[in-house]
Design a protein around this motif. Structure first.
Motif, PDB file in Angstrom:
ATOM      1  N   MET A  42       1.101  21.119  32.360  1.00  0.00           N
ATOM      2  CA  MET A  42       0.956  20.467  31.061  1.00  0.00           C
ATOM      3  C   MET A  42      -0.427  20.740  30.499  1.00  0.00           C
ATOM      4  SD  MET A  42       1.385  16.433  30.236  1.00  0.00           S
ATOM      5  CE  MET A  42       0.266  15.686  29.051  1.00  0.00           C
ATOM      6  N   ALA A  43      -0.470  21.056  29.227  1.00  0.00           N
ATOM      7  CA  ALA A  43      -1.718  21.218  28.487  1.00  0.00           C
ATOM      8  C   ALA A  43      -1.714  20.180  27.367  1.00  0.00           C
ATOM      9  CB  ALA A  43      -1.808  22.631  27.918  1.00  0.00           C
ATOM     10  N   VAL A  44      -2.880  19.948  26.768  1.00  0.00           N
ATOM     11  CA  VAL A  44      -2.996  18.933  25.718  1.00  0.00           C
ATOM     12  C   VAL A  44      -3.781  19.484  24.532  1.00  0.00           C
ATOM     13  CG1 VAL A  44      -3.905  16.643  25.132  1.00  0.00           C
ATOM     14  CG2 VAL A  44      -2.916  17.041  27.387  1.00  0.00           C
ATOM     15  N   ILE A  45      -3.257  19.226  23.334  1.00  0.00           N
ATOM     16  CA  ILE A  45      -3.968  19.518  22.099  1.00  0.00           C
ATOM     17  C   ILE A  45      -4.051  18.212  21.313  1.00  0.00           C
ATOM     18  CG2 ILE A  45      -1.857  20.221  20.876  1.00  0.00           C
ATOM     19  CD1 ILE A  45      -3.660  22.272  19.366  1.00  0.00           C
ATOM     20  N   ALA A  46      -5.187  17.951  20.728  1.00  0.00           N
ATOM     21  CA  ALA A  46      -5.348  16.739  19.924  1.00  0.00           C
ATOM     22  C   ALA A  46      -5.122  17.082  18.461  1.00  0.00           C
ATOM     23  CB  ALA A  46      -6.737  16.148  20.125  1.00  0.00           C
ATOM     24  N   ALA A  47      -4.323  16.259  17.810  1.00  0.00           N
ATOM     25  CA  ALA A  47      -4.061  16.427  16.382  1.00  0.00           C
ATOM     26  C   ALA A  47      -3.826  15.052  15.788  1.00  0.00           C
ATOM     27  CB  ALA A  47      -2.841  17.316  16.156  1.00  0.00           C
ATOM     28  N   SER A  48      -4.306  14.860  14.565  1.00  0.00           N
ATOM     29  CA  SER A  48      -4.136  13.562  13.929  1.00  0.00           C
ATOM     30  C   SER A  48      -4.049  13.727  12.417  1.00  0.00           C
ATOM     31  CB  SER A  48      -5.318  12.646  14.274  1.00  0.00           C
ATOM     32  OG  SER A  48      -5.211  11.432  13.579  1.00  0.00           O
ATOM     33  N   SER A  49      -3.062  13.081  11.850  1.00  0.00           N
ATOM     34  CA  SER A  49      -2.979  13.016  10.391  1.00  0.00           C
ATOM     35  C   SER A  49      -2.812  11.577   9.922  1.00  0.00           C
ATOM     36  CB  SER A  49      -1.818  13.875   9.872  1.00  0.00           C
ATOM     37  OG  SER A  49      -0.599  13.395  10.357  1.00  0.00           O
ATOM     38  N   ILE A  91       3.979  23.210  29.104  1.00  0.00           N
ATOM     39  CA  ILE A  91       4.315  22.098  28.205  1.00  0.00           C
ATOM     40  C   ILE A  91       3.020  21.722  27.499  1.00  0.00           C
ATOM     41  CG2 ILE A  91       5.235  19.762  28.023  1.00  0.00           C
ATOM     42  CD1 ILE A  91       7.218  21.749  29.317  1.00  0.00           C
ATOM     43  N   LEU A  92       2.993  21.807  26.177  1.00  0.00           N
ATOM     44  CA  LEU A  92       1.795  21.484  25.395  1.00  0.00           C
ATOM     45  C   LEU A  92       2.027  20.186  24.640  1.00  0.00           C
ATOM     46  CD1 LEU A  92      -1.018  22.161  24.301  1.00  0.00           C
ATOM     47  CD2 LEU A  92       0.104  23.603  22.568  1.00  0.00           C
ATOM     48  N   GLY A  93       1.399  19.102  25.110  1.00  0.00           N
ATOM     49  CA  GLY A  93       1.559  17.789  24.503  1.00  0.00           C
ATOM     50  C   GLY A  93       0.555  17.545  23.401  1.00  0.00           C
ATOM     51  N   VAL A  94       1.027  16.944  22.315  1.00  0.00           N
ATOM     52  CA  VAL A  94       0.158  16.584  21.199  1.00  0.00           C
ATOM     53  C   VAL A  94      -0.350  15.166  21.433  1.00  0.00           C
ATOM     54  CG1 VAL A  94      -0.021  16.275  18.703  1.00  0.00           C
ATOM     55  CG2 VAL A  94       1.466  18.066  19.638  1.00  0.00           C
ATOM     56  N   SER A  95      -1.659  15.049  21.546  1.00  0.00           N
ATOM     57  CA  SER A  95      -2.277  13.736  21.733  1.00  0.00           C
ATOM     58  C   SER A  95      -2.378  13.048  20.378  1.00  0.00           C
ATOM     59  CB  SER A  95      -3.670  13.928  22.333  1.00  0.00           C
ATOM     60  OG  SER A  95      -4.334  12.705  22.423  1.00  0.00           O
ATOM     61  N   ARG A  96      -1.958  11.828  20.297  1.00  0.00           N
ATOM     62  CA  ARG A  96      -1.689  10.873  21.331  1.00  0.00           C
ATOM     63  C   ARG A  96      -0.212  10.685  21.582  1.00  0.00           C
ATOM     64  NH1 ARG A  96      -5.257   5.823  19.239  1.00  0.00           N
ATOM     65  NH2 ARG A  96      -3.785   6.075  17.570  1.00  0.00           N
ATOM     66  N   GLY A  97       0.586  10.659  20.560  1.00  0.00           N
ATOM     67  CA  GLY A  97       1.987  10.270  20.679  1.00  0.00           C
ATOM     68  C   GLY A  97       2.847  11.117  21.584  1.00  0.00           C
ATOM     69  N   GLY A  98       2.539  12.392  21.720  1.00  0.00           N
ATOM     70  CA  GLY A  98       3.387  13.273  22.499  1.00  0.00           C
ATOM     71  C   GLY A  98       3.101  13.301  23.980  1.00  0.00           C
ATOM     72  N   LEU A  99       2.099  12.537  24.421  1.00  0.00           N
ATOM     73  CA  LEU A  99       1.677  12.649  25.820  1.00  0.00           C
ATOM     74  C   LEU A  99       2.692  12.107  26.816  1.00  0.00           C
ATOM     75  CD1 LEU A  99      -2.158  12.024  25.585  1.00  0.00           C
ATOM     76  CD2 LEU A  99      -0.882  14.175  25.604  1.00  0.00           C
ATOM     77  N   PHE A 100       3.357  11.011  26.504  1.00  0.00           N
ATOM     78  CA  PHE A 100       4.354  10.462  27.439  1.00  0.00           C
ATOM     79  C   PHE A 100       5.518  11.430  27.610  1.00  0.00           C
ATOM     80  CE2 PHE A 100       2.234   6.420  26.784  1.00  0.00           C
ATOM     81  CZ  PHE A 100       2.391   5.774  28.007  1.00  0.00           C
ATOM     82  N   LEU A 101       6.014  11.969  26.505  1.00  0.00           N
ATOM     83  CA  LEU A 101       7.121  12.922  26.577  1.00  0.00           C
ATOM     84  C   LEU A 101       6.675  14.203  27.280  1.00  0.00           C
ATOM     85  CD1 LEU A 101       9.986  13.853  25.971  1.00  0.00           C
ATOM     86  CD2 LEU A 101       9.213  14.483  23.658  1.00  0.00           C
ATOM     87  N   ALA A 102       5.488  14.693  26.963  1.00  0.00           N
ATOM     88  CA  ALA A 102       4.978  15.913  27.602  1.00  0.00           C
ATOM     89  C   ALA A 102       4.851  15.712  29.108  1.00  0.00           C
ATOM     90  CB  ALA A 102       3.641  16.322  26.996  1.00  0.00           C
ATOM     91  N   ASP A 103       4.357  14.563  29.512  1.00  0.00           N
ATOM     92  CA  ASP A 103       4.224  14.266  30.935  1.00  0.00           C
ATOM     93  C   ASP A 103       5.603  14.247  31.601  1.00  0.00           C
ATOM     94  OD1 ASP A 103       2.564  13.236  33.296  1.00  0.00           O
ATOM     95  OD2 ASP A 103       4.085  11.666  33.058  1.00  0.00           O
ATOM     96  N   GLY A 104       6.562  13.596  30.968  1.00  0.00           N
ATOM     97  CA  GLY A 104       7.914  13.534  31.522  1.00  0.00           C
ATOM     98  C   GLY A 104       8.546  14.913  31.651  1.00  0.00           C
ATOM     99  N   LEU A 105       8.383  15.739  30.639  1.00  0.00           N
ATOM    100  CA  LEU A 105       8.922  17.097  30.686  1.00  0.00           C
ATOM    101  C   LEU A 105       8.204  17.940  31.737  1.00  0.00           C
ATOM    102  CD1 LEU A 105       9.391  17.634  26.872  1.00  0.00           C
ATOM    103  CD2 LEU A 105      11.198  17.935  28.577  1.00  0.00           C
ATOM    104  N   SER A 106       6.902  17.797  31.814  1.00  0.00           N
ATOM    105  CA  SER A 106       6.111  18.554  32.789  1.00  0.00           C
ATOM    106  C   SER A 106       6.558  18.232  34.208  1.00  0.00           C
ATOM    107  CB  SER A 106       4.624  18.228  32.605  1.00  0.00           C
ATOM    108  OG  SER A 106       3.847  18.801  33.625  1.00  0.00           O
TER     109      SER A 106
END
Length: 157
Positions: free
Chosen positions: A54-61, A32-47
């Motif tokens: 769970m892995a994490v990638i940071a992205a911001s626009s 499960i690859l969560g997009v920081s910041r907003g995707g972390l709660f969902l990624a954690d729940g899925l993981s």
């Protein structure tokens, strides 16, 4: 712009809906690859629910206009993970707003990680103006509301 305020109880129910949609599909990701910041709660729940790392990638626009205006996407140079990013990967963010972030991240990951055999995406919300359709979602919104998530109370909306 109208705002949709979500509390923690509602948010956890939405996460559970995404988990059920993924489980019901039969898709078995390896990571499960969560997009920081907003995707972390969902990624954690899925993981946790799928019992996958769970892995994490940071992205911001969203940096302009106090974080409410989208600009050029910036992506971290590395991914935080204790397992290789390979096999079946589920890329997770909070929402598909314009869809540009998920679209760019999918291209980015496919170019940099040739060992990713299958890449699918999951979000809590999909906005009607999104140019990208995630594989899994809890809600497809009918209007372009600004979503205020429960962990964003420090953003002073």
């Amino acid at each position: 712009m109208d705002k949709l305020h979500i509390d923690y109880v509602q948010y956890h129910h939405l996460i559970d809906r995404v988990v059920r949609v993924v489980e019901d599909s039969g898709y078995q990701p390896d990571v499960i690859l969560g997009v920081s910041r907003g995707g972390l709660f969902l990624a954690d729940g899925l993981s946790r629910a799928l019992r996958k790392p769970m892995a994490v990638i940071a992205a911001s626009s969203y940096r302009e206009g106090n974080g409410t205006s989208q600009s050029e996407l910036q992506v971290s140079a590395s991914i935080a993970s204790v397992v290789p990013l390979a096999g079946k990967v589920l890329l997770v963010d909070d929402l598909a707003d314009s869809g540009q972030t998920l679209q760019a991240l999918c291209s980015h990951l496919q170019q940099l990680f040739p060992d990713v055999a299958q890449l699918k995406t999951a979000v809590v919300w999909v906005k009607p103006s999104s140019c990208f359709t995630p594989d899994f979602a809890a809600e497809y919104l009918e209007s372009d509301v600004w979503i205020v998530q429960p962990f964003e109370t420090r953003d002073f909306y």
